[in-house]
Design an enzyme around this catalytic site. Structure first.
Site, PDB file in Angstrom:
ATOM      1  N   ASP A   1      -4.633  -4.290  -1.683  1.00 56.32           N
ATOM      2  CA  ASP A   1      -6.021  -4.667  -1.085  1.00 56.32           C
ATOM      3  C   ASP A   1      -6.692  -4.132  -0.527  1.00 56.32           C
ATOM      4  O   ASP A   1      -6.816  -3.404   0.318  1.00 56.32           O
ATOM      5  CB  ASP A   1      -6.242  -5.739  -0.317  1.00 56.32           C
ATOM      6  CG  ASP A   1      -4.946  -7.264  -1.295  1.00 56.32           C
ATOM      7  OD1 ASP A   1      -4.985  -7.756  -2.348  1.00 56.32           O
ATOM      8  OD2 ASP A   1      -3.790  -7.751  -0.721  1.00 56.32           O
TER       9      ASP A   1
ATOM     10  N   ASP B   1      -1.772   1.291  -0.086  1.00 57.98           N
ATOM     11  CA  ASP B   1      -2.397   0.146   0.128  1.00 57.98           C
ATOM     12  C   ASP B   1      -2.926  -0.572  -0.832  1.00 57.98           C
ATOM     13  O   ASP B   1      -3.830  -0.007  -1.908  1.00 57.98           O
ATOM     14  CB  ASP B   1      -2.532   0.129   1.821  1.00 57.98           C
ATOM     15  CG  ASP B   1      -3.303  -1.494   2.045  1.00 57.98           C
ATOM     16  OD1 ASP B   1      -2.675  -2.363   1.263  1.00 57.98           O
ATOM     17  OD2 ASP B   1      -4.660  -1.717   2.244  1.00 57.98           O
TER      18      ASP B   1
HETATM   19 MG    MG Z   1      -5.440  -3.405   2.304  1.00 51.66          MG
END
Ligand code: MG
Length: 242
Positions: A20, A18
């Site tokens: 962010d 992932d």
């Molecule tokens: Mg995230």
């Protein structure tokens, strides 16, 4: 046992990150942008209770933008027309509110830039010495811009972002499809891929897809919460896994 002993990187073909909150501290930027949107929206419409950061973790974090808007509004018993992605940020629609949040995010990114977490870069440096494919899997359509701003775009031959998901008709997290698509792009299957996530919706996506390992990074969601929703291992920083 140390945390690094919990992950045998050599046993896997792919590491799916992932973005962010895992590679860059942009989860905080998203969090502030969502707070700016909903604090003013709920108060202007006298909808209670007021928005808090707990709402972010429960309803918004890690999801595609319009899903986040719809889910948060539903938690307050509010339904808005869906509208269209081309709606202006002023429109009183799910898409309009989502676009308002995105304008806020882009403004913050341009104003302050972004640097990758040093511990995450240390792990990427380590993985670069191993025969393991690397991908970014992000719900955000801003992922390429964030990767470029952080100077780590060239580390990832595969990026599955919100735009790629839309192009291929892939449902967003907590569905596992975007992660499975990335594993396939790297020439492997779910069982030989590791999912690395900071959001509840993200570890749920990992658990739903039968991936080889789901690593939770606790940036605020809570260690036990991440374990409860599908993480096999939780760390506070990816530097612990080098
Ligand atoms: Mg995230």
């Amino acid at each position: 046992m140390t945390e690094s002993a919990l992950v045998r990187w050599a046993d896997y073909d792919a590491a799916l990150f992932d973005l962010d909150g895992v590679l860059t501290p942009t989860a905080e930027v998203h969090m502030r942008a969502w707070a700016a949107l909903f604090t003013s929206y709920l108060s202007a419409h006298q909808i209670s209770p007021p928005y808090t950061d707990a709402d972010y973790f429960a309803y918004v974090d890690g999801k595609p933008r319009y899903d986040g808007v719809r889910t948060l509004l539903a938690s307050r018993g509010v339904t808005l027309p869906e509208g269209d992605p081309s709606d202006p940020p002023t429109a009183e629609t799910v898409c309009g509110l989502g676009n308002r949040k995105n304008a806020e995010f882009e403004h913050e990114l341009a104003a302050h830039g972004v640097a990758a977490y040093p511990g995450s870069v240390a792990l990427l440096d380590h993985l670069a010495t191993l025969p393991i494919g690397l991908a970014v899997v992000s719900s955000s359509v801003n992922a390429p811009a964030v990767l470029a701003a952080a100077g780590i775009a060239d580390r990832f031959p595969v990026v599955v972002d919100g735009a790629v998901a839309l192009d291929h008709g892939l449902p967003g997290k907590p569905a596992p499809d975007t992660y499975a698509f990335a594993a396939k792009q790297l020439g492997t299957d779910d069982a030989h891929a590791i999912v690395i996530e900071d959001a509840v919706s993200g570890v749920q996506a990992g658990a739903a897809g039968d991936f080889g390992l789901v690593i939770g990074v606790d940036r605020g969601a809570g260690r036990q919460t991440l374990l409860d929703h599908g993480a096999d291992v939780v760390v506070a920083d990816l530097g612990e896994l080098v």
